[in-house]
Scaffold this active site. Sequence first.
Site, PDB file in Angstrom:
ATOM      1  N   CYS A   1      70.170 -32.491 -67.743  1.00 42.23           N
ATOM      2  CA  CYS A   1      70.124 -31.790 -66.111  1.00 42.23           C
ATOM      3  C   CYS A   1      68.864 -31.752 -65.017  1.00 42.23           C
ATOM      4  O   CYS A   1      68.022 -32.734 -64.730  1.00 42.23           O
ATOM      5  CB  CYS A   1      71.161 -30.796 -65.959  1.00 42.23           C
TER       6      CYS A   1
ATOM      7  N   HIS B   1      75.767 -32.708 -68.637  1.00 37.83           N
ATOM      8  CA  HIS B   1      75.663 -31.729 -70.150  1.00 37.83           C
ATOM      9  C   HIS B   1      76.466 -31.993 -70.438  1.00 37.83           C
ATOM     10  O   HIS B   1      77.538 -32.024 -71.433  1.00 37.83           O
ATOM     11  CB  HIS B   1      76.457 -30.189 -68.939  1.00 37.83           C
TER      12      HIS B   1
ATOM     13  N   GLU C   1      76.677 -30.015 -73.640  1.00 41.32           N
ATOM     14  CA  GLU C   1      77.775 -29.482 -74.170  1.00 41.32           C
ATOM     15  C   GLU C   1      78.187 -28.782 -73.647  1.00 41.32           C
ATOM     16  O   GLU C   1      79.127 -28.050 -74.176  1.00 41.32           O
ATOM     17  CB  GLU C   1      76.941 -28.021 -74.518  1.00 41.32           C
TER      18      GLU C   1
END
Length: 353
Positions: free
Chosen positions: A242, A323, A325
């Site tokens: 990001c 992202h 994750e």
Amino acid sequence: MSDAYIALADGRVLEARARAPGRTRGELVFTTAYTGYEESLTDPSYAEQILTFSYPLIGNYGVRSERFESDSVRPNAAIARELTDDVAEWLAGEDVPAVDHVDTREIVTTVREEGAMACGIAAGPDATPEDAVAEMEACEPMSDHVDIGAQVSVTEPTVHEGGGDATVALLDCGAKGSIISSLTERGADVHVLPYDATPEDVADVDPDVLFVSNGPGDPENFVAAQTVVDEFAGDLPLAGICLGQQVITSALGGSTEKMAFGHRGVNQPVKDLRTDKVVMTTQNHGYTVDDTGPLEVTQVNVNDDTVEGLDSEELDVITRQYHPEANPGPHDSLGFFDEVLELARSAPSVAAD
């Protein structure tokens, strides 16, 4: 009689119901996520923003601290069509204003058509429309928050042990907790450093890879992080998520720009240019890479062709705008962390002088 007001930069003042009292201001944005409200509300990338949920009911499975991405609520305020008592009480306990019983479809449409904008909120028994307007008029553009990293970063280095298979120096520009756990679960020891760490601080860790985290605001304001990246580029593998992608790109000679309303949600399609495979991703950013400098574009957003992934075999760089994750969101791209640690384990580390 309304007990909450939302003042928009386009001149309108919307009436709402106060669920957590207070007065505040920030950049008005929205997320399309329909689950993961705990993770979204604790995501440091929402600092200095007012978060609107497009999904109509927020809070239907309670509030559990083990799902938090940081130690506090990060947006300046929350707006929803309907907030449950659990969420309202949580936000009130954090002194974060929250309002509901407002047409969030209208707010989302406004942001999509006019862009993220200044917003002011006044909520509580004594709130007036004038209070909300005053807050909105005092709202600063995101790029003017030149030291926003100080709001979301650790102040002292911390270590999260994962087994010692690799050593990661992570510049904490507002890192989500699940980024750290995604690395430790794969055997890495993660040394979390303040956003304004120096090259000497990184060298003292003797890392196998330098990782720049997500975070709020304008990437051009993270000057110290860019300096660290510039110092180690070509000598140490670099990874970023990001804001981290943006910081790395700027440090290597590229550039970034502000988006109209950004990408925030869990349903952003990303195409890998090497495999032609499309994955669904979680995103939360208001800036994007404009000029990639020496880095190769490997992934793009299917909806608007913005840069989603950058690599460089020569410089040992791998970054993602989204992202991997998730939390909340799909786990289609968790393999990114395996790729980062493959870089770390195959490259020589940089020892302190």
